[in-house]
Structure formats: C-alpha cells, structure tokens
Design a protein around this motif. Structure first.
Motif, mmCIF file in Angstrom:
data_model
loop_
_atom_site.group_PDB
_atom_site.id
_atom_site.type_symbol
_atom_site.label_atom_id
_atom_site.label_comp_id
_atom_site.label_asym_id
_atom_site.label_seq_id
_atom_site.Cartn_x
_atom_site.Cartn_y
_atom_site.Cartn_z
ATOM 1 N N ASP A 33 0.806 -1.219 0.000
ATOM 2 C CA ASP A 33 0.000 0.000 0.000
ATOM 3 C C ASP A 33 0.840 1.270 0.000
ATOM 4 O O ASP A 33 0.422 2.282 -0.549
ATOM 5 C CB ASP A 33 -0.962 -0.014 1.186
ATOM 6 C CG ASP A 33 -2.050 -1.065 1.019
ATOM 7 O OD1 ASP A 33 -2.207 -1.587 -0.105
ATOM 8 O OD2 ASP A 33 -2.731 -1.363 1.995
ATOM 9 N N LEU A 34 2.017 1.220 0.595
ATOM 10 C CA LEU A 34 2.874 2.409 0.630
ATOM 11 C C LEU A 34 3.699 2.578 -0.653
ATOM 12 O O LEU A 34 4.278 3.640 -0.868
ATOM 13 C CB LEU A 34 3.802 2.378 1.849
ATOM 14 C CG LEU A 34 3.118 2.635 3.195
ATOM 15 C CD1 LEU A 34 4.121 2.485 4.331
ATOM 16 C CD2 LEU A 34 2.465 4.007 3.239
ATOM 17 N N THR A 38 2.687 8.139 0.089
ATOM 18 C CA THR A 38 2.447 8.404 1.507
ATOM 19 C C THR A 38 0.994 8.125 1.876
ATOM 20 O O THR A 38 0.080 8.445 1.126
ATOM 21 C CB THR A 38 2.787 9.873 1.820
ATOM 22 O OG1 THR A 38 4.160 10.088 1.503
ATOM 23 C CG2 THR A 38 2.554 10.212 3.278
ATOM 24 N N LYS A 39 0.809 7.512 3.052
ATOM 25 C CA LYS A 39 -0.535 7.211 3.546
ATOM 26 C C LYS A 39 -0.630 7.593 5.022
ATOM 27 O O LYS A 39 0.347 7.532 5.763
ATOM 28 C CB LYS A 39 -0.842 5.716 3.430
ATOM 29 C CG LYS A 39 -0.797 5.146 2.038
ATOM 30 C CD LYS A 39 -2.124 5.240 1.361
ATOM 31 C CE LYS A 39 -2.205 4.490 0.066
ATOM 32 N NZ LYS A 39 -1.323 4.870 -0.980
ATOM 33 N N ARG A 40 -1.845 7.936 5.418
ATOM 34 C CA ARG A 40 -2.130 8.185 6.829
ATOM 35 C C ARG A 40 -2.526 6.861 7.485
ATOM 36 O O ARG A 40 -2.866 5.892 6.803
ATOM 37 C CB ARG A 40 -3.239 9.213 6.966
ATOM 38 C CG ARG A 40 -2.784 10.587 6.461
ATOM 39 C CD ARG A 40 -3.851 11.621 6.536
ATOM 40 N NE ARG A 40 -4.155 11.930 7.930
ATOM 41 C CZ ARG A 40 -5.025 12.844 8.304
ATOM 42 N NH1 ARG A 40 -5.686 13.542 7.413
ATOM 43 N NH2 ARG A 40 -5.251 13.067 9.586
ATOM 44 N N GLU A 43 -5.914 5.438 6.489
ATOM 45 C CA GLU A 43 -5.907 4.915 5.123
ATOM 46 C C GLU A 43 -5.295 3.518 5.092
ATOM 47 O O GLU A 43 -5.805 2.620 4.413
ATOM 48 C CB GLU A 43 -5.096 5.824 4.198
ATOM 49 C CG GLU A 43 -5.710 7.172 3.918
ATOM 50 C CD GLU A 43 -4.790 8.043 3.084
ATOM 51 O OE1 GLU A 43 -5.169 8.334 1.928
ATOM 52 O OE2 GLU A 43 -3.704 8.418 3.572
ATOM 53 N N LEU A 44 -4.193 3.344 5.826
ATOM 54 C CA LEU A 44 -3.546 2.030 5.875
ATOM 55 C C LEU A 44 -4.455 1.001 6.531
ATOM 56 O O LEU A 44 -4.575 -0.119 6.055
ATOM 57 C CB LEU A 44 -2.216 2.112 6.628
ATOM 58 C CG LEU A 44 -1.067 2.763 5.879
ATOM 59 C CD1 LEU A 44 0.129 2.985 6.792
ATOM 60 C CD2 LEU A 44 -0.664 1.922 4.680
ATOM 61 N N SER A 47 -7.104 0.050 3.992
ATOM 62 C CA SER A 47 -6.620 -0.660 2.807
ATOM 63 C C SER A 47 -6.041 -2.026 3.136
ATOM 64 O O SER A 47 -6.170 -2.955 2.348
ATOM 65 C CB SER A 47 -5.592 0.187 2.051
ATOM 66 O OG SER A 47 -4.443 0.393 2.828
ATOM 67 N N GLU A 82 1.686 10.597 9.068
ATOM 68 C CA GLU A 82 1.823 10.025 7.737
ATOM 69 C C GLU A 82 3.008 9.069 7.685
ATOM 70 O O GLU A 82 4.011 9.281 8.362
ATOM 71 C CB GLU A 82 2.010 11.127 6.691
ATOM 72 C CG GLU A 82 0.803 12.013 6.521
ATOM 73 C CD GLU A 82 0.983 13.072 5.456
ATOM 74 O OE1 GLU A 82 -0.040 13.571 4.982
ATOM 75 O OE2 GLU A 82 2.138 13.405 5.114
ATOM 76 N N THR A 84 5.650 6.980 5.036
ATOM 77 C CA THR A 84 6.229 6.982 3.699
ATOM 78 C C THR A 84 7.379 5.976 3.670
ATOM 79 O O THR A 84 8.144 5.877 4.627
ATOM 80 C CB THR A 84 6.799 8.382 3.360
ATOM 81 O OG1 THR A 84 5.776 9.349 3.564
ATOM 82 C CG2 THR A 84 7.306 8.451 1.941
#
Length: 111
Positions: A33-34, A38-40, A43-44, A47, A82, A84
């Motif tokens: 997913d990363l 970048t994901k919060r 969000e992770l 997902s 976040e 990354t």
C-alpha cells in the motif's frame, strides 16, 4: 543499510534476513500500500483490512525501526501522522512485483 536503527544482529542467511524484515503478512500488505505513496494511519488500516489497530501500530513501528519507512507527525489538532517508504523500503518493489506475478500465475493454474 545505514538506515537501520536496530542493534539486533541480523541472520547470516540473506533470505532469512529478508524474511525477518518483511516475513509478516501485515508488513507485506503495508509495503504494497505504501508503494503508491504516503498514507495516513486510517488509510492504511482501511486498505490493509482485517488488521487491528494495535497490530498495525506494532508493525509500523517495527518497520520504522528497520528503516523501511518514516513516520511524520504534524502538530495539528487533531494530530496527523503520515507514513512513507524510505529508499530502502522502495527497494523491495521488485520482490513485491515478483510475489504478485507468482500469485497471479498460481491462481490461474489452480483455477
């Protein structure tokens, strides 16, 4: 591999070293997913699916300690965090691509 923060000795076998760093189901899905950016945290969690907040937090911390990702906390209300991938984390892309190809081939051959 100067990005690694842990002092824990790594296995002598390179395959075992890789499995030590990403051998967990959740870690591979987090990496997947990363890879797109970048994901919060929320969000992770959505997902990856099926992972508890406690386990996701532990996996993210372990990956940060291993130098695979960075965690950035913004001084906002509510706080924004976040995640990354580092260059080291991005270097795992060929491995994930190979796993995806193999999985697709397996699914096609088994039906």
């Amino acid at each position: 591999m100067s990005e690694q923060k842990t002092a824990k000795p790594l296995p002598a076998c390179p395959v075992e070293t890789t499995l030590t760093l990403i051998g967990d189901k959740w870690k591979v899905l987090i990496l997947r997913d990363l890879m797109t950016g970048t994901k919060r945290f929320g969000e992770l969690k959505r997902s990856v699916g099926g992972v508890s907040q406690k386990v996701l937090t532990a996996q993210l911390r372990a990956m940060e300690d291993s130098g695979l990702l960075t965690r950035t906390v913004y001084a906002e209300v509510p706080p924004r965090v976040e995640y990354t991938l580092t260059a080291l984390g991005q270097s795992l892309k060929p491995i994930l691509d190979a796993m995806q190809s193999w999985g697709e081939g397996y699914k096609a051959s088994v039906g």
